[in-house]
Scaffold this active site. Structure first.
Site, PDB file in Angstrom:
ATOM      1  N   ARG A   1      -4.150 -12.489 -44.157  1.00 56.59           N
ATOM      2  CA  ARG A   1      -3.165 -12.374 -44.882  1.00 56.59           C
ATOM      3  C   ARG A   1      -3.089 -11.353 -46.055  1.00 56.59           C
ATOM      4  NH1 ARG A   1       0.699 -16.693 -43.766  1.00 56.59           N
ATOM      5  NH2 ARG A   1       2.717 -16.350 -44.711  1.00 56.59           N
TER       6      ARG A   1
ATOM      7  N   ARG B   1      12.496 -25.398 -46.488  1.00 53.06           N
ATOM      8  CA  ARG B   1      11.224 -25.871 -46.875  1.00 53.06           C
ATOM      9  C   ARG B   1      11.374 -25.151 -48.547  1.00 53.06           C
ATOM     10  NH1 ARG B   1       7.598 -21.463 -43.690  1.00 53.06           N
ATOM     11  NH2 ARG B   1       7.134 -20.785 -45.668  1.00 53.06           N
TER      12      ARG B   1
ATOM     13  N   ARG C   1       7.274 -14.063 -51.202  1.00 48.70           N
ATOM     14  CA  ARG C   1       6.974 -13.361 -50.263  1.00 48.70           C
ATOM     15  C   ARG C   1       6.709 -11.862 -49.502  1.00 48.70           C
ATOM     16  NH1 ARG C   1       9.319 -18.511 -47.518  1.00 48.70           N
ATOM     17  NH2 ARG C   1       7.622 -18.250 -46.088  1.00 48.70           N
TER      18      ARG C   1
ATOM     19  N   LYS D   1       7.318 -15.733 -35.869  1.00 49.02           N
ATOM     20  CA  LYS D   1       5.829 -15.839 -35.549  1.00 49.02           C
ATOM     21  C   LYS D   1       5.591 -17.304 -35.583  1.00 49.02           C
ATOM     22  CE  LYS D   1       3.907 -14.832 -39.618  1.00 49.02           C
ATOM     23  NZ  LYS D   1       4.903 -14.833 -40.549  1.00 49.02           N
TER      24      LYS D   1
ATOM     25  N   ARG E   1      17.157 -21.113 -43.158  1.00 50.09           N
ATOM     26  CA  ARG E   1      16.743 -22.021 -41.793  1.00 50.09           C
ATOM     27  C   ARG E   1      16.573 -23.171 -42.437  1.00 50.09           C
ATOM     28  NH1 ARG E   1      10.764 -19.276 -41.238  1.00 50.09           N
ATOM     29  NH2 ARG E   1      10.219 -19.663 -43.460  1.00 50.09           N
TER      30      ARG E   1
HETATM   31  P1  AMP Z   1       4.076 -19.439 -44.202  1.00 52.76           P
HETATM   32  O1  AMP Z   1       4.250 -21.036 -43.511  1.00 52.76           O
HETATM   33  O2  AMP Z   1       2.789 -18.581 -42.941  1.00 52.76           O
HETATM   34  O3  AMP Z   1       5.076 -18.694 -43.983  1.00 52.76           O
HETATM   35  O4  AMP Z   1       3.113 -19.427 -44.970  1.00 52.76           O
HETATM   36  C1  AMP Z   1       3.864 -20.145 -46.530  1.00 52.76           C
HETATM   37  C2  AMP Z   1       2.972 -20.267 -47.598  1.00 52.76           C
HETATM   38  O5  AMP Z   1       1.493 -20.499 -47.488  1.00 52.76           O
HETATM   39  C3  AMP Z   1       2.562 -18.911 -48.295  1.00 52.76           C
HETATM   40  O6  AMP Z   1       3.821 -18.017 -49.168  1.00 52.76           O
HETATM   41  C4  AMP Z   1       1.629 -18.530 -48.840  1.00 52.76           C
HETATM   42  O7  AMP Z   1       1.453 -19.504 -50.130  1.00 52.76           O
HETATM   43  C5  AMP Z   1       0.656 -19.810 -48.322  1.00 52.76           C
HETATM   44  N1  AMP Z   1      -0.481 -19.322 -47.101  1.00 52.76           N
HETATM   45  C6  AMP Z   1       0.154 -19.393 -45.529  1.00 52.76           C
HETATM   46  N2  AMP Z   1      -0.969 -19.115 -44.964  1.00 52.76           N
HETATM   47  C7  AMP Z   1      -2.107 -18.278 -46.027  1.00 52.76           C
HETATM   48  C8  AMP Z   1      -3.187 -17.135 -45.666  1.00 52.76           C
HETATM   49  N3  AMP Z   1      -3.297 -16.201 -44.922  1.00 52.76           N
HETATM   50  N4  AMP Z   1      -3.493 -16.554 -47.162  1.00 52.76           N
HETATM   51  C9  AMP Z   1      -3.211 -17.032 -48.160  1.00 52.76           C
HETATM   52  N5  AMP Z   1      -1.966 -17.897 -48.099  1.00 52.76           N
HETATM   53  C10 AMP Z   1      -1.073 -18.459 -47.288  1.00 52.76           C
END
Ligand code: AMP
Length: 222
Positions: free
Chosen positions: A89, A162, A173, A13, A128
């Site tokens: 989400r 990360r 996740r 994404k 990654r």
């Molecule tokens: P991402 O970079 O999109 O994989 O997000 C990393 C982490 O941020 C996720 O595993 C959640 O802990 C938190 N996170 C990101 N976006 C959201 C969201 N819309 N709602 C809740 N937690 C989020």
């Protein structure tokens, strides 16, 4: 134009959101990036969200909705279209987004689901890393820098991974995605704005699938 890139962690994404910004002049709003910046700032909120993210769980809807409301208002003031990466989400987040867009007589134009199988996701995420200076993304197996330990984009020599990209946290996740986020698919399908692309293909091939969907489905885009 409001576009949502939808899919499990590791679906690509963030990469595709960046490409849409470059090609269509949209603004990318990544809630993961916003949260990581908050965590890096060392604020109280940052410390709280860092713990939740490290466990691979979702941050509360209240925090997320407040965060995205502020950002969307800023971008709409600049009259720019938005591509959302990582939001919504949960159903509560999707409903809040619809309500905030409705206030401006707007709606979600397209939700692009990027389909990738689970084993591939784990392989992609666990390998990654990114350049610490410019953020360019790399992978242990699929995309190494041309010169070992030197960023292709900026020549930087420090790289970061990360904290939540470990194999164990990826499973949590994915579980959060399947339980809390995947139920949004029927929500958007019913609204007639859900489109799926094959996220297993190359980055370029996925990008052209997305461009084709947007050209066919979003008014005013040719
Ligand atoms: P991402 O970079 O999109 O994989 O997000 C990393 C982490 O941020 C996720 O595993 C959640 O802990 C938190 N996170 C990101 N976006 C959201 C969201 N819309 N709602 C809740 N937690 C989020």
């Amino acid at each position: 134009m409001i576009v949502i890139l939808f899919g499990p962690p590791g679906a690509g994404k963030g990469t595709q959101a960046q490409r849409l910004c470059d090609s269509l002049g949209l603004c990318k709003l990544s809630t993961g990036d916003l949260l990581r910046a908050e965590a890096a700032s060392g604020s109280d909120l940052g410390r709280r969200v860092q713990t939740i993210m490290a466990r691979g769980e979702l941050v509360s809807d209240d925090i997320m909705i407040a965060m995205i409301r502020k950002k969307i208002a800023e971008e709409r003031a600049n009259n720019r279209g938005v591509v959302l990466d990582g939001f919504p989400r949960t159903i509560a987040q999707a409903e809040a987004l619809d309500a905030m867009l409705d206030e401006e007589d707007l709606g979600v134009d397209a939700v692009i689901e990027m389909k990738v199988d689970d084993d591939t996701l784990v392989e992609r995420i666990a390998g990654r890393y990114a350049c610490a200076a410019c953020g360019a993304g790399y992978h242990d197996s699929f995309k190494k820098p041309a010169t070992a330990n030197v960023c292709d984009q900026c020549g930087g020599t420090e790289f970061v991974r990360r904290a939540d990209d470990s194999r164990e946290t990826v499973r949590t996740r994915l579980d959060a995605y399947n339980r809390q986020t995947a139920p949004l698919l029927p929500y958007y399908r019913e609204k007639g704005v859900l489109f799926s692309v094959d996220g297993m293909q190359s980055i370029d091939a996925v990008e052209s699938q997305i461009q084709n969907v947007l050209k066919a489905e979003v008014k005013g885009l040719t």
